[in-house]
Enzyme design. Structure first.
Site, PDB file in Angstrom:
ATOM      1  CG  ASP A  32     -34.894  -9.911  18.871  1.00 23.18           C
ATOM      2  OD1 ASP A  32     -34.766  -8.938  18.091  1.00 23.18           O
ATOM      3  OD2 ASP A  32     -35.972 -10.501  19.056  1.00 23.18           O
ATOM      4  N   GLY A  33     -31.982  -8.691  17.021  1.00 17.83           N
ATOM      5  CA  GLY A  33     -31.637  -8.793  15.608  1.00 17.83           C
ATOM      6  C   GLY A  33     -32.809  -8.616  14.666  1.00 17.83           C
ATOM      7  CD  GLU A  34     -37.994 -10.575  16.048  1.00 19.47           C
ATOM      8  OE1 GLU A  34     -38.752  -9.644  16.387  1.00 19.47           O
ATOM      9  OE2 GLU A  34     -38.218 -11.768  16.313  1.00 19.47           O
ATOM     10  NE  ARG A  89     -25.465 -14.472  -8.778  1.00 12.87           N
ATOM     11  CZ  ARG A  89     -24.305 -14.143  -8.239  1.00 12.87           C
ATOM     12  NH1 ARG A  89     -23.188 -14.424  -8.876  1.00 12.87           N
ATOM     13  NH2 ARG A  89     -24.230 -13.541  -7.071  1.00 12.87           N
ATOM     14  CG  HIS A 122     -28.459 -14.318 -13.638  1.00 10.58           C
ATOM     15  ND1 HIS A 122     -27.244 -13.972 -14.185  1.00 10.58           N
ATOM     16  CD2 HIS A 122     -28.519 -15.666 -13.649  1.00 10.58           C
ATOM     17  CE1 HIS A 122     -26.597 -15.076 -14.505  1.00 10.58           C
ATOM     18  NE2 HIS A 122     -27.346 -16.110 -14.187  1.00 10.58           N
ATOM     19  CE  LYS A 183     -18.711 -16.985 -18.427  1.00  7.95           C
ATOM     20  NZ  LYS A 183     -19.207 -15.951 -17.529  1.00  7.95           N
ATOM     21  N   GLY A 216     -13.295 -12.958 -12.162  1.00  6.93           N
ATOM     22  CA  GLY A 216     -12.546 -13.874 -13.032  1.00  6.93           C
ATOM     23  C   GLY A 216     -12.886 -13.716 -14.510  1.00  6.93           C
ATOM     24  CB  THR A 217     -16.169 -13.376 -16.246  1.00  3.30           C
ATOM     25  OG1 THR A 217     -16.712 -14.506 -15.571  1.00  3.30           O
ATOM     26  CG2 THR A 217     -16.686 -13.304 -17.664  1.00  3.30           C
TER      27      THR A 217
HETATM   28  C1  R5P Z   1     -22.805 -15.398 -15.373  1.00  2.97           C
HETATM   29  O1  R5P Z   1     -23.722 -16.010 -15.872  1.00  2.97           O
HETATM   30  C2  R5P Z   1     -22.881 -13.944 -15.137  1.00  2.97           C
HETATM   31  O2  R5P Z   1     -23.494 -13.298 -16.219  1.00  2.97           O
HETATM   32  C3  R5P Z   1     -21.498 -13.349 -14.914  1.00  2.97           C
HETATM   33  O3  R5P Z   1     -20.725 -13.525 -16.092  1.00  2.97           O
HETATM   34  C4  R5P Z   1     -20.807 -14.005 -13.751  1.00  2.97           C
HETATM   35  O4  R5P Z   1     -21.636 -13.967 -12.612  1.00  2.97           O
HETATM   36  C5  R5P Z   1     -19.490 -13.316 -13.456  1.00  2.97           C
HETATM   37  O5  R5P Z   1     -18.865 -13.997 -12.416  1.00  2.97           O
HETATM   38  P1  R5P Z   1     -17.351 -13.762 -12.033  1.00  2.97           P
HETATM   39  O6  R5P Z   1     -17.138 -12.292 -11.826  1.00  2.97           O
HETATM   40  O7  R5P Z   1     -17.186 -14.556 -10.777  1.00  2.97           O
HETATM   41  O8  R5P Z   1     -16.507 -14.306 -13.141  1.00  2.97           O
END
Ligand code: R5P
Length: 279
Positions: A32-34, A89, A122, A183, A216-217
């Protein structure tokens, strides 16, 4: 004695190589997934190593079940080593009615564990939600050791001001200069970055962050550095959360991408196990 759940299996061989004594665990799923968990040994003090990457909720439940099983067999002191802490986060209420998810998970683990060790939380402030001793471990030494030869007399950059201390920790171990980007996030997948206050021309640069998600960052930072005339651009992060296609996107934009093995990925080339074995 150390026990690992399925979120720590990828670290097991190295734990053994470095002299760790393991209590075997059997982890299966019921139809059942447990989850079904069984510990095949016991000790008075046990360290449970379990990273809580996807499937996050299953890994969290395993952490609780392993602890319950160990207590059942007489364990008196339990430590949780959670290299990647899921929900980290979600550390504030942004809309009425939401939980502080990281607090909820910490409190749940606190009912079983006396100590908690995480890597590069984080928001380290959130460790106060754990009722016992909670420690934020740094992967700076491991990251610095991995990149020392590749970087030469280059520099270390954080992709934003908040990550500056991380860049400092790595740079200090390498005896190199460090700085950060300004940023600004303009949408969940888009960031605008303004150049740093250091001369990157002709220098190899290592960009260090805690998490890479969409990439992206890092792509934006790497492209900017190339435009500014940097030499080789390397990217490192503690946690390679990696949304679909992110590894390729970042890899194509830089000379090398490497993350630690808090989460197993094809580019988890930097091991945090030696840090765990020092505990
Ligand atoms: C943001 O506060 C984190 O430190 C990272 O910079 C972020 O999670 C990076 O996200 P992504 O790879 O989507 O740009």
């Amino acid at each position: 004695m150390i026990a690992v759940g399925s979120g720590g299996r990828h670290l097991e061989d190295e734990i053994k190589i470095l002299g760790g004594e393991l209590i075997e665990t059997e982890i299966k799923k019921f139809p059942d997934g447990e989850k079904y968990v069984r510990v095949l040994g016991s000790a008075e003090e046990v360290t449970v190593v379990q990273s809580t990457f996807a499937p996050q909720d299953e890994h969290i439940v395993e952490l609780i079940l392993i602890a319950d099983a160990l207590r059942e067999r007489g364990a008196e002191r339990l430590r949780a080593v959670v290299p990647y802490f899921a929900y980290s986060r979600q550390d504030r209420v942004t809309k009425e009615g939401e939980p502080v998810s990281v607090r909820a998970v910490m409190r749940a683990l606190g009912t079983y564990y006396d100590e908690l060790y995480v890597f590069d939380m984080h928001n380290p402030e959130t460790l106060k939600f754990f009722p016992g001793k909670a420690v934020n471990l740094s992967p700076a030494r491991a990251i610095a050791d991995y990149f020392v030869e590749r970087l030469g007399d280059g520099l270390v950059l954080a992709p934003d001001k908040g990550a500056r201390e991380r860049a400092r920790a790595v740079a200090e171990r390498l005896g190199l200069e460090f700085s950060h980007f300004e940023k600004e996030r303009i949408s969940p997948t888009e960031v605008r970055m303004t150049p740093v206050d250091v001369d990157v021309r002709g220098k190899n640069v290592l960009i260090v962050d805690d998490i890479i998600s969409t990439g992206g960052t890092m792509v934006r930072a790497a492209n900017l550095l190339k435009e500014m005339g940097a030499g080789k651009v390397f990217v490192a992060a503690t946690h390679g959360v990696f949304a679909e296609g992110a590894i390729e996107r970042v890899s194509n934009a830089v000379d090398e991408l490497a993350v630690t093995n808090t989460i197993p990925t094809p580019v988890s080339r930097i091991s945090i196990v030696p840090e765990i074995m020092k505990l």
